[in-house]
Enzyme design. Structure first.
Site, short mmCIF file in Angstrom:
data_model
loop_
_atom_site.label_atom_id
_atom_site.label_comp_id
_atom_site.label_asym_id
_atom_site.label_seq_id
_atom_site.Cartn_x
_atom_site.Cartn_y
_atom_site.Cartn_z
N ALA A 31 0.87 -1.17 0.00
CA ALA A 31 0.00 0.00 0.00
C ALA A 31 0.91 1.22 0.00
O ALA A 31 1.75 1.38 0.88
CB ALA A 31 -0.89 0.00 1.23
N SER A 32 0.77 2.07 -0.99
CA SER A 32 1.70 3.18 -1.16
C SER A 32 1.64 4.18 -0.01
O SER A 32 0.63 4.28 0.70
CB SER A 32 1.40 3.91 -2.48
OG SER A 32 1.51 3.05 -3.57
N GLN A 33 2.72 4.92 0.16
CA GLN A 33 2.78 5.95 1.20
C GLN A 33 1.74 7.02 0.92
O GLN A 33 1.63 7.53 -0.20
CB GLN A 33 4.19 6.54 1.22
CG GLN A 33 4.47 7.45 2.40
CD GLN A 33 5.95 7.72 2.56
OE1 GLN A 33 6.74 6.79 2.65
NE2 GLN A 33 6.32 9.00 2.57
#
Length: 407
Positions: free
Chosen positions: A76-78
Site C-alpha cells: 500500500a503506497s505511502q
C-alpha cells in the site's frame, strides 16, 4: 486486525491528511483529492494492520517476496505519494480511469470517489493474489463497481478503453505502446518513471503524436514485473559499492574495480544547502545533460574503509565513463552556533578521468543552484519517431518510447 488506539479512525485519517498538507514538499494541492482522502477509510483496506500503522504516512507491505533479499511483491503506497499523484492525475467527475497496480484496492476506491457515479474505474495487476485481495477489500467497502482485472499492466485493458486518465502504482522503465492506444488524446497519464537510476512521478498530457510532462515529482515505487532494462552490479571486491544504470549505457563494472582504491579528486562549488533542503534537482539536470549519469549506493562499511562519502550513501547521482567514476558529495561548512548548519556541494572523482567527471557534476550543481525548483520537461514520443522530429535535449531510448529531457 485493527486495534483501538484511543482515537477514532476518522480522527486519525484527518490528522494524517492535515500532516500531509503541512509537510508534503511537492506543493501540489486539490480540494477534491483532500476530500477523498478524508472520506475513504484506508484502515478498511488494511484490516490486519493496527490503526496507528494504517494511518501512518508510510507504505505497508501486503505481500512479501519469498526471496529475502528482494523487494516486496505488493505494498500500500505511502499516503503523501498517493495524495500528490492523485493531484497530478486531476480526475474529473465522469472520467474513465485505468490503474496499473491494484495493491489493496484503496487507491482504486479513491479514484472511484473522484470519478463519481458517472465515472468508471478499472484496476489491474499481474498477481492473482493481489487482485483477489483488492476485489475482497473493494467489495467489503461498497466499491463493487470498480473493475478488477488480473493481467500484465503493460497490456492495458483495451476492452474498457479509451481512458481519460491512466495512473501507474508501480515503477515503469518504459511506456508500453498499448497505453498510447488506450489513452484518449487530451487525457492524462501519471507514472513513476525510472531512468538513469532515479525515479520520478511524471504527469503527462496525451497529445496526438507525443506525451508532454507538466509535473515531475520525487517518488519511489516497486518496479513493475517484466521490464528488465535496468542493470546493477558491485564495483569493488568487497561488494560494498554498487552501481545502477540503464541497458543503453556503455558501463562495464569490471573496469571500475581498481578505481576506488586509487587517488581521488575532490571539487567543491559555492552552492550550499540546509539540513533538510533538497538537492534532488542536480540529479535531474545531470540526466538531461550527461549520458553517463547513473546511481551509486555505498554501504557504511565502504566509508569506514576509506571511500569518500557520497552525498546520500543510499542513492546519489554519479557519472561513469570507462575506468572512471565521479559522484555528488557534501561537506558541512564551518560551525556557527547561532545559525542553521549549512552544507556545501561538490563532487569526488576516481580513475583516470575522475577529475573531469567531478568538474562536470559541479557544472550542473552551479546550473541548478540559482533555479532550484525548476523542473525539467519530459516528452515521450513513439519509438519509431525519427531524430529529425525530436526537439533538442537529452534523448533516452526505450523499446516503446523515446524520451527527451530538457530544461
Amino acid at each position: 486486525m485493527n486495534t483501538d488506539t484511543g482515537a477514532s479512525p476518522e480522527d486519525l485519517r484527518n490528522r494524517l491528511v492535515d500532516a500531509i498538507l503541512q509537510q508534503d514538499p511537492s506543493g501540489l494541492r486539490d480540494a477534491r483529492v483532500e476530500s477523498a482522502m478524508r472520506t475513504v477509510p484506508r484502515h478498511a483496506f488494511l484490516p490486519d494492520a493496527p490503526l496507528k500503522e494504517a494511518y501512518a504516512n508510510k507504505s505497508v507491505t501486503i505481500k512479501e517476496n519469498p526471496d529475502a533479499d528482494a523487494l516486496p511483491l505488493s505494498c500500500a503506497s505511502q499516503p503523501d505519494v498517493v495524495h500528490f499523484m492523485l493531484v497530478q492525475l486531476a480526475v474529473r467527475e465522469g472520467d474513465n480511469v485505468f490503474e496499473i497496480g491494484a495493491g489493496t484496492g484503496y487507491n482504486a476506491a479513491l479514484l472511484q470517489h473522484l470519478a463519481g457515479s458517472s465515472g468508471h474505474v478499472t484496476t489491474c495487476d499481474i498477481d492473482p493474489d493481489v487482485t483477489a485481495y483488492a476485489r475482497r477489500m473493494l467489495d467489503a467497502n461498497g466499491c463493487d463497481d470498480v473493475r478488477v482485472v488480473t493481467r500484465d499492466g503493460a497490456l492495458g485493458t483495451e476492452e474498457f478503453s479509451p481512458y481519460d486518465r491512466m495512473i501507474a502504482a508501480v515503477g515503469m522503465w518504459d511506456l508500453p505502446g498499448t497505453w498510447w492506444d488506450q489513452l484518449a488524446v487530451g487525457g492524462r497519464l501519471v507514472v513513476p518513471l525510472r531512468w538513469r537510476g532515479l525515479s520520478r512521478s511524471v504527469a503527462f498530457r496525451r497529445e496526438k503524436d507525443r506525451m508532454t510532462s507538466d509535473s515531475v515529482k520525487m517518488c519511489g515505487f516497486l518496479p513493475v514485473i517484466g521490464q528488465d532494462g535496468e542493470r546493477n552490479d558491485y564495483i569493488d571486491d568487497d561488494r560494498l559499492v554498487r552501481l545502477y544504470w540503464d541497458e543503453d549505457q556503455p558501463i562495464t563494472p569490471e573496469l571500475l574495480r581498481d578505481a576506488l582504491t586509487g587517488p581521488k579528486s575532490v571539487v567543491w562549488t559555492d552552492a550550499t544547502v540546509g539540513p533538510v533542503e533538497s538537492f534532488d534537482g542536480i540529479w535531474l539536470r545531470l540526466s538531461a545533460t550527461e549520458r553517463a549519469t547513473c546511481r551509486i549506493t555505498a554501504n557504511p562499511a565502504a566509508m569506514e574503509a576509506g571511500l569518500h562519502r557520497p552525498a546520500s550513501p543510499a542513492l546519489s547521482p554519479a557519472l561513469v565513463e570507462g575506468d572512471s567514476i565521479a559522484y555528488l558529495t557534501v561537506e558541512r561548512t564551518a560551525e556557527d552556533p547561532v545559525t542553521e548548519p549549512r552544507f556545501r556541494l561538490g563532487a569526488v572523482g576516481y580513475g583516470s578521468a575522475g577529475a573531469d567527471l567531478a568538474e562536470r557534476i559541479c557544472a550542473q550543481i552551479r546550473a541548478w543552484s540559482p533555479a532550484r525548483t525548476v523542473e525539467p520537461s519530459i516528452t515521450a514520443y513513439p519509438a519509431d519517431t525519427p531524430d529529425t522530429a525530436l526537439p533538442d535535449g537529452a534523448v533516452i531510448d526505450r523499446p516503446s518510447v523515446r524520451l527527451v529531457i530538457t530544461y
